[in-house]
Design a protein around this motif. Structure first.
Motif, short mmCIF file in Angstrom:
data_model
loop_
_atom_site.label_atom_id
_atom_site.label_comp_id
_atom_site.label_asym_id
_atom_site.label_seq_id
_atom_site.Cartn_x
_atom_site.Cartn_y
_atom_site.Cartn_z
N GLN A 8 114.10 44.57 12.03
CA GLN A 8 114.56 45.88 11.58
C GLN A 8 114.53 45.88 10.05
O GLN A 8 114.71 44.85 9.41
N TYR A 9 114.32 47.06 9.49
CA TYR A 9 114.28 47.16 8.03
C TYR A 9 115.63 46.81 7.41
O TYR A 9 116.68 47.24 7.90
N PHE A 10 115.56 46.04 6.32
CA PHE A 10 116.75 45.53 5.65
C PHE A 10 116.64 45.80 4.16
O PHE A 10 115.59 45.58 3.54
N ASP A 11 117.73 46.31 3.56
CA ASP A 11 117.78 46.56 2.12
C ASP A 11 118.43 45.35 1.46
O ASP A 11 119.63 45.11 1.60
N GLU A 12 117.60 44.57 0.72
CA GLU A 12 118.11 43.34 0.11
C GLU A 12 119.10 43.63 -1.01
O GLU A 12 120.04 42.87 -1.23
N LEU A 46 119.09 48.95 7.66
CA LEU A 46 118.98 50.39 7.44
C LEU A 46 118.73 51.13 8.75
O LEU A 46 117.80 50.79 9.50
N ALA A 47 119.55 52.10 9.02
CA ALA A 47 119.25 53.02 10.12
C ALA A 47 118.04 53.85 9.73
O ALA A 47 117.70 53.98 8.54
N ASP A 48 117.35 54.41 10.74
CA ASP A 48 116.11 55.15 10.47
C ASP A 48 116.31 56.25 9.44
O ASP A 48 115.43 56.53 8.63
N ARG A 49 117.48 56.90 9.45
CA ARG A 49 117.75 58.01 8.54
C ARG A 49 117.94 57.55 7.09
O ARG A 49 117.94 58.37 6.18
N TYR A 50 118.11 56.24 6.90
CA TYR A 50 118.30 55.71 5.55
C TYR A 50 117.00 55.15 4.98
O TYR A 50 117.02 54.47 3.97
N ILE A 51 115.91 55.44 5.67
CA ILE A 51 114.59 55.03 5.18
C ILE A 51 113.80 56.29 4.87
O ILE A 51 113.64 57.16 5.72
N LEU A 69 105.96 55.49 8.11
CA LEU A 69 106.11 56.07 6.78
C LEU A 69 105.21 55.36 5.77
O LEU A 69 105.02 54.14 5.82
N ILE A 70 104.68 56.13 4.83
CA ILE A 70 103.90 55.57 3.73
C ILE A 70 104.85 55.31 2.56
O ILE A 70 105.66 56.17 2.20
N ASN A 71 104.77 54.13 1.99
CA ASN A 71 105.63 53.72 0.87
C ASN A 71 107.12 53.94 1.18
O ASN A 71 107.82 54.66 0.46
N PRO A 72 107.64 53.33 2.24
CA PRO A 72 109.05 53.53 2.57
C PRO A 72 109.97 52.89 1.54
O PRO A 72 109.65 51.85 0.95
N HIS A 73 111.13 53.51 1.32
CA HIS A 73 112.13 52.93 0.44
C HIS A 73 113.52 53.27 0.96
O HIS A 73 113.69 54.19 1.76
N SER A 74 114.51 52.53 0.52
CA SER A 74 115.88 52.69 1.00
C SER A 74 116.54 53.89 0.34
O SER A 74 116.43 54.08 -0.88
N LEU A 89 119.63 54.08 0.07
CA LEU A 89 120.84 53.56 -0.56
C LEU A 89 120.57 53.04 -1.96
O LEU A 89 121.32 53.33 -2.90
N SER A 90 119.50 52.25 -2.11
CA SER A 90 119.24 51.61 -3.40
C SER A 90 117.92 52.03 -4.03
O SER A 90 117.69 51.79 -5.21
N GLY A 91 117.04 52.61 -3.23
CA GLY A 91 115.71 52.95 -3.72
C GLY A 91 114.72 51.81 -3.60
O GLY A 91 113.53 51.97 -3.86
N ALA A 92 115.20 50.63 -3.20
CA ALA A 92 114.34 49.46 -3.09
C ALA A 92 113.45 49.55 -1.86
O ALA A 92 113.78 50.23 -0.87
N LYS A 93 112.35 48.82 -1.89
CA LYS A 93 111.47 48.74 -0.74
C LYS A 93 112.10 47.79 0.28
O LYS A 93 112.39 46.63 -0.03
N PRO A 94 112.33 48.24 1.53
CA PRO A 94 112.99 47.38 2.51
C PRO A 94 112.04 46.33 3.07
O PRO A 94 110.81 46.49 3.02
N ILE A 95 112.63 45.28 3.60
CA ILE A 95 111.85 44.24 4.27
C ILE A 95 112.24 44.22 5.74
O ILE A 95 113.29 44.72 6.13
N LEU A 96 111.37 43.64 6.56
CA LEU A 96 111.70 43.47 7.98
C LEU A 96 112.44 42.15 8.15
O LEU A 96 112.02 41.11 7.65
N LYS A 97 113.55 42.21 8.88
CA LYS A 97 114.39 41.03 9.05
C LYS A 97 114.88 40.98 10.49
O LYS A 97 115.23 42.01 11.07
N PRO A 98 114.92 39.81 11.10
CA PRO A 98 115.36 39.72 12.50
C PRO A 98 116.86 40.00 12.64
O PRO A 98 117.65 39.63 11.78
N THR A 99 117.23 40.66 13.75
CA THR A 99 118.63 40.95 14.05
C THR A 99 118.82 40.97 15.56
O THR A 99 117.91 41.35 16.30
N LYS A 100 120.00 40.55 16.01
CA LYS A 100 120.27 40.49 17.45
C LYS A 100 121.09 41.69 17.89
O LYS A 100 122.02 42.11 17.20
#
Length: 701
Positions: free
Chosen positions: A139-143, A149-154, A183-188, A190-201
């Protein structure tokens, strides 16, 4: 004529000891419009009021849905906290329901401590029995913000229209449903940063394991008693194959997952929201010193959910699976979902300003609550989408409430005071009908009314009640007591006394629909309001004194309606996003095709059909597989409309279908006909369908 006695006898055998009625929990992220009112809350209120008039044991619950990204997102927009948002809109919605006479036994909220405890207990019950499946996904993660990030925060650029402010779940410019990966050029956000994909359970409810149960319970058990649109949407989902659904998510705002090592995770709002019905009932029971469990766990309790069609899957598939998995709860007996209500030729939308919010109506028409209830019931979207127009609202109030209902009661009351000083004179005893034809007609209307209520046909039920007023007007016109009084005052008295008894029945039957008006009528005939039930005989004692007559309804003038139309357009214009505006380009219409002769046209067999199931054709973008009731059979049609319509949203729609088109195989599916569509110059499609519901198989000529 329908055999109402047989229908009533059948309904009599279906009586329950108690009834639990729920109305969809509104999101507390903004005001709610009258489309929501017509879809769930007025129908639920009508049913609850009817059952109480039948002396049934009823609890009618609702409450604010206060978790999820919709709340957090609104807090961002208003630069405040989620708690401030839910406090603001919970209060607004609750106040609107009270002023609109929605007779809830409790309006609760899912932010309460009791609800948190109830939802966590429910999760724990299922988790301890091993009913969940645990999965790890990316899932997308804001470092920078250190959060998933929920979908609405991307936010990014929409691949469909180029809007550079599209969300991870939808582009609000073109309406396309999206996933964050598209999405093309997705960003957070919350911070404006480009999110990364990170594993979550996360924990998942394995809906697929409950397919046999759902097929038996819905497809076999409720094929005849559930609405076509409800049954069809359920069938489409089940036939298409169900998949595990996450019951947790990574979010700060919500109910904490009660499992060690689940920091930063909350229960998904779709999981905790329907449990809100249970926690609301618990709170009601605490407040009234009752036991909540029989209303949710006794097989002699009837559970009915009132919702809009966008909530069908959650209330007919997901929530019942949750209840079944828990093991001690009853399942809903019916889910009479309504379709959508449009407004002045367009879909209702608060974000676009094309809506009439409940609080707006109350501000402009504080003395016309019953008028709105009446109109929304008269045009209720019970079987197909309906449309609110201010002109039609005006016509219904003036031509029906004023000219038929109000006119009859006012004429009778005025004549009783003019000729007999408003006093009932019945020396022979209690006054009831002396005209047997009136007595028979009223009894028949009561039977029809009860069948309509028990089968959730509230539009018809209201028409049944209005037939009492029409009956009264016809009787009064035929008897002409204003004429007969000169030569035979006792004959005039007899006619007016019959009309008084009829007014008593009207006041009784109007209680679910027009509670304020009903109370006014009871006051005029000098009876305690709210004390008369459906099973009570209407009688007037000798010497009974009536109160003065008063007008029940006021005519609505043209300038009042024009003000509302202008206000609606101005609001929509003020909210129109300038970046969405596009240059209007004139597009030439397609030239007419070559002439054909009449025999060629007559060879086409076009009929009205009803879509009973719909699903996407696998590995295609444009094709939907439709199951259509043509009246002569039920057949499959493959149609290239998937980019224009969601499969679930068109179930129950009526279409025009060419039934004698040679069958053709498309993607391995035999298509047996073609549905007719209208297409404008911009390529927008609409169904070619009758203006009002017609029986499948009706010919189009």
């Amino acid at each position: 004529m329908p055999n109402y006695n047989k229908a009533l006898k059948t309904l009599e055998t279906q009586k329950y000891k108690r009834y639990t009625i729920t109305a969809a929990l509104p999101y507390a992220n903004g005001p709610k419009h009258i489309g929501h009112l017509a879809g769930a809350y007025i129908p639920a209120d009508l049913y609850a009021r009817y059952l109480r008039l039948k002396k049934r044991d009823v609890v009618f619950v609702c409450g604010s849905d206060e978790h999820g990204t919709a709340i957090a997102n609104q807090a961002m927009k208003e630069h405040t906290t989620p708690q401030a948002i839910i406090d603001k809109y919970h209060t607004l919605i609750k106040d609107c329901f009270e002023k609109l006479n929605i007779s809830l036994d409790i309006y609760h909220r899912t932010s309460s401590q009791l609800h948190h405890e109830t939802a966590q207990e429910f999760f724990t019950d299922l988790n301890s029995k091993g009913d969940f499946v645990e999965k790890v996904s990316e899932q997308y993660f804001d470092e920078e913000a250190n959060t998933f990030l929920a979908d609405r925060y991307i936010i990014g650029t929409c691949p469909n229209c180029g809007n550079d402010h599209a969300y991870g779940d939808q582009c609000e410019r073109c309406g396309t449903s999206l996933s964050p990966e598209e999405l093309i050029n997705p960003h957070s956000a919350l911070s404006g940063a480009k999110p990364i994909l990170k594993p979550t359970k996360h924990w998942y409810l394995p809906l697929n394991e409950y397919e046999p149960f759902l097929k038996e319970w819905i497809l076999e058990g409720h094929a005849k008693d559930w609405k076509t649109n409800v049954y069809g949407q359920c069938k489409s989902w089940i036939d298409g194959g169900l998949h595990p659904r996450a019951v947790t998510r990574d979010l700060d705002w919500g109910i904490k997952v009660p499992v060690a090592g689940a920091d930063g995770k909350v229960l998904y709002v779709w999981f905790d929201a329907p449990i809100g019905y249970i926690s609301a009932t618990k709170q009601w029971a605490i407040d009234n010193n009752k036991d909540w469990e029989p209303y949710w766990k006794d097989k002699d309790t009837k559970l009915v959910h009132f919702i809009g069609k966008d909530n069908i899957v959650f209330h007919c598939i997901v929530f019942p699976v949750m209840l079944k998995a828990q093991g001690t709860f009853i399942l809903p007996e019916n889910v009479p979902a309504n379709e959508f209500m449009n407004l002045e030729g367009d879909k209702m939308s608060t974000s676009r300003g094309w809506s009439i919010e409940m609080h707006e109506y109350l501000n402009d028409f504080p003395d016309k609550i019953d008028e709105l209830r009446y109109y929304l019931t008269a045009i209720a979207p019970e079987t197909s989408d309906s449309e609110f127009t201010w002109k039609d609202y005006q016509a219904r109030v003036n031509n029906e409430l004023v000219a038929i209902l109000g006119n009859f009661i006012n004429r009778v009351m005025v004549l009783m005071h003019k000729f007999f000083d408003g006093k009932v004179n019945s020396p022979s005893g209690d006054l009831t009908f002396t005209d047997e034809s009136l007595n028979t007609a009223v009894s028949q209307i009561y039977d029809e009314l009860e069948v309509s209520f028990e089968t959730y046909k509230f539009r018809q039920a209201q028409q049944n009640v209005m037939e009492l007023a029409r009956l009264g007007n016809r009787y009064l016109t035929e008897q002409e007591p204003w004429k007969t009084f000169k030569n035979d005052p006792e004959e005039a008295r007899k006619a007016l006394h019959n009309c008084l008894v009829l007014i008593g029945h009207l006041a009784t039957c109007l209680q679910p629909f027009l509670p304020t008006t009903s109370a006014k009528i009871f006051d005029m005939i000098n009876w305690p309001a709210g004390t008369v039930t459906f099973d009570q005989e209407i009688k007037f004692a000798d010497g009974h004194q009536l109160n003065p007559a008063s007008l029940l309804f006021a005519k609505i003038e043209d300038d009042v309606i024009q003000t509302q139309i202008d206000k609606l357009k101005a609001k929509a214009d003020s909210l129109a996003a300038p970046e969405v505006a596009e240059e209007v380009v004139e597009t030439a219409l397609t030239p007419a095709k070559e002439n054909i002769n009449y025999d060629q046209f007559a060879a086409m067999d076009i009929r009205v059909g009803t879509i009973v199931a719909a699903e996407k054709v696998a590995k295609t973008k444009k094709l939907l597989k439709l199951t259509i009731d043509t009246g002569i059979d039920t057949r499959t049609v493959v149609s290239g409309i998937a980019e224009h319509f969601e499969a679930e949203a068109i179930i129950g729609k009526q279409v025009s279908i060419l039934v004698n088109l040679e069958p053709r195989e498309l993607k391995g599916i035999l298509s047996q006909g073609m549905i007719l569509m209208a297409e404008n110059a911009e390529g927008k499609l609409e169904f070619v369908a009758p203006a009002s519901t017609m029986p499948p198989g009706s010919g189009i000529k």
